[in-house]
Enzyme design. Structure first.
Site, PDB file in Angstrom:
ATOM      1  N   SER A 293       2.665   9.708  -0.951  1.00  0.00           N
ATOM      2  CA  SER A 293       2.775  10.254  -2.309  1.00  0.00           C
ATOM      3  C   SER A 293       1.648  11.237  -2.590  1.00  0.00           C
ATOM      4  CB  SER A 293       2.669   9.073  -3.278  1.00  0.00           C
ATOM      5  OG  SER A 293       2.389   9.528  -4.570  1.00  0.00           O
TER       6      SER A 293
ATOM      7  N   LYS B 253      -1.343   3.769  -0.610  1.00  0.00           N
ATOM      8  CA  LYS B 253      -0.726   4.753   0.290  1.00  0.00           C
ATOM      9  C   LYS B 253      -1.785   5.293   1.267  1.00  0.00           C
ATOM     10  CE  LYS B 253       3.465   4.847  -1.659  1.00  0.00           C
ATOM     11  NZ  LYS B 253       4.654   4.333  -1.000  1.00  0.00           N
TER      12      LYS B 253
ATOM     13  N   TYR C   4      -2.040   2.324  -6.746  1.00  0.00           N
ATOM     14  CA  TYR C   4      -0.821   2.786  -6.058  1.00  0.00           C
ATOM     15  C   TYR C   4      -1.197   3.832  -5.002  1.00  0.00           C
ATOM     16  CZ  TYR C   4       3.455   5.540  -5.421  1.00  0.00           C
ATOM     17  OH  TYR C   4       4.509   6.236  -4.881  1.00  0.00           O
TER      18      TYR C   4
END
Ligand code: NAD
Length: 332
Positions: free
Chosen positions: A118, A146, A142
């Site tokens: 992302s 990643k 988040y």
């Protein structure tokens, strides 16, 4: 014999579009999904294996039995604000469960891995458009999750020859042009579907979080990429890996940014609805501008986005919101 591709999270938004294209291209996609945010209606009956990535023994059994040539890994939690409030959920599902998957792959001799990363890995960018070698400095759990996976992958390659491509998507949007699939998150946190839900009378107004950013109209700017362009990038990446392409990281965006107000304005034009707004304070952790440089994947894999104009993306998403497909049960 068709090549089997295991698609984790294939019942979700992006994964289901990739599954459809894999089938069309003559592969045999097998979806591994716990349906936590994915949908049975997005699946053909014979392609879904219901299972959780936390269940390593089950995963290993499936990989051993089905012998996929590659794994595409979409399964994750992906609500940034939730990750700030409950980081443990994100590190467990997006990091620990990904390592379960990698271990199951190693145990079954599966060597090729496509990872859904992302733009959140970059945090507040120091330059835009953002190139892949920009420092990774996530501002939420988040994005951090990643980064952890991305950073682990080269070590798996060094030790076990696991080949991988990480695709850093910017803002995925739009829907299947044939109207069979589309975005359906609950809760929906993405701007385009939220705006369109106002036009579809499913929500009263759209909140604009922050109108005092250092951007031309004061609202955040994002790079929207149509889901079918993402799909093509996945197929290119997987086929490149199968043909000996080295492991790589690629951004996926359109290299064009649109502000929140611009998105709302285009949506008004597409839907003919006034779409009332409410101005609200900034949300923590929202960078003012996120725009991808996607030159690397264009140059190295020949990727070419076909829906780089915002109006088309919003039209496709609007058509999906108006369809009743979601209530019709599994695709057959
Ligand atoms: N949508 C975007 O704009 C965007 C942007 C950047 C990155 N991504 C990444 O792309 C991937 C797909 O995103 P999406 O929007 O399609 O999300 P989604 O929520 O629609 O799909 C995720 C799928 O994974 C499944 N899943 C989650 N945890 C699981 C588990 N433990 N075991 C089995 N299945 C599990 C869910 O049921 C769902 O079908 C995610 O990794 C996300 O972080 C998405």
């Amino acid at each position: 014999m068709k090549k089997v591709i295991l698609v984790t999270g294939g019942a979700g938004y992006i994964g289901s579009h990739v599954v459809k294209e894999l089938e069309r291209k003559g592969y045999q996609p097998l979806v591994y999904d716990n349906l936590s945010t994915g949908h049975r209606w997005a699946m053909k009956r014979d392609e879904l294996i219901e299972g959780d990535l936390g269940d390593k023994a089950h995963l290993q059994k499936i990989l051993h039995k089905e012998k996929p040539v590659a794994v595409m890994h979409f399964a994750a939690r992906s609500i940034v604000s939730e990750s700030v409030e409950r980081p443990e959920l994100y590190f467990r599902n997006n990091v620990i469960n990904t390592f379960n998957l990698l271990e199951a792959m190693l145990a079954s001799g599966v060597q090729y891995f496509i990872f859904s990363s992302s733009a959140a890995v970059y945090g507040n960018p120091q330059q835009v458009p953002i190139p892949e070698d920009h420092p990774l400095d996530p501002v939420n759990p988040y994005g951090e999750g990643k980064v952890v996976v991305e950073r682990a992958l080269p070590w798996y390659e060094e030790a076990h020859d696991l080949r991988h491509i990480s695709l850093r998507y910017f803002n995925a949007a739009g829907a299947d042009p044939e109207g069979e699939l589309g975005e359906d998150h609950n809760p929906e946190t993405h701007l385009i579907p939220r705006v369109l839900e106002v036009a579809a009378m499913k929500r009263p107004l759209i909140e604009i979080y922050g109108t005092d950013y250092d951007t031309p109209d004061g609202t955040c700017i994002r790079d929207y990429i149509h889901v079918t362009d993402l799909v093509q990038a996945h197929i290119l990446a997987m086929e490149a890996l199968l043909n000996g392409h080295p492991s790589r990281v690629y951004n996926l965006g359109n290299q064009r940014g649109f502000s929140v107000r611009e998105v709302i304005e285009v949506a008004r034009g597409v839907t003919g609805h006034p779409i009332p707004t409410k101005e609200s304070p900034r949300r923590p952790g929202d960078p003012p501008v996120l725009i991808a440089s996607s030159e690397r994947i264009k140059k190295e894999l020949g990727w070419k986005p076909h829906h780089d104009d915002l109006r088309t993306i919003i039209e496709k998403a609007w058509r999906w919101i108006l369809t009743e497909k979601k209530d019709k049960g599994p695709l057959c």
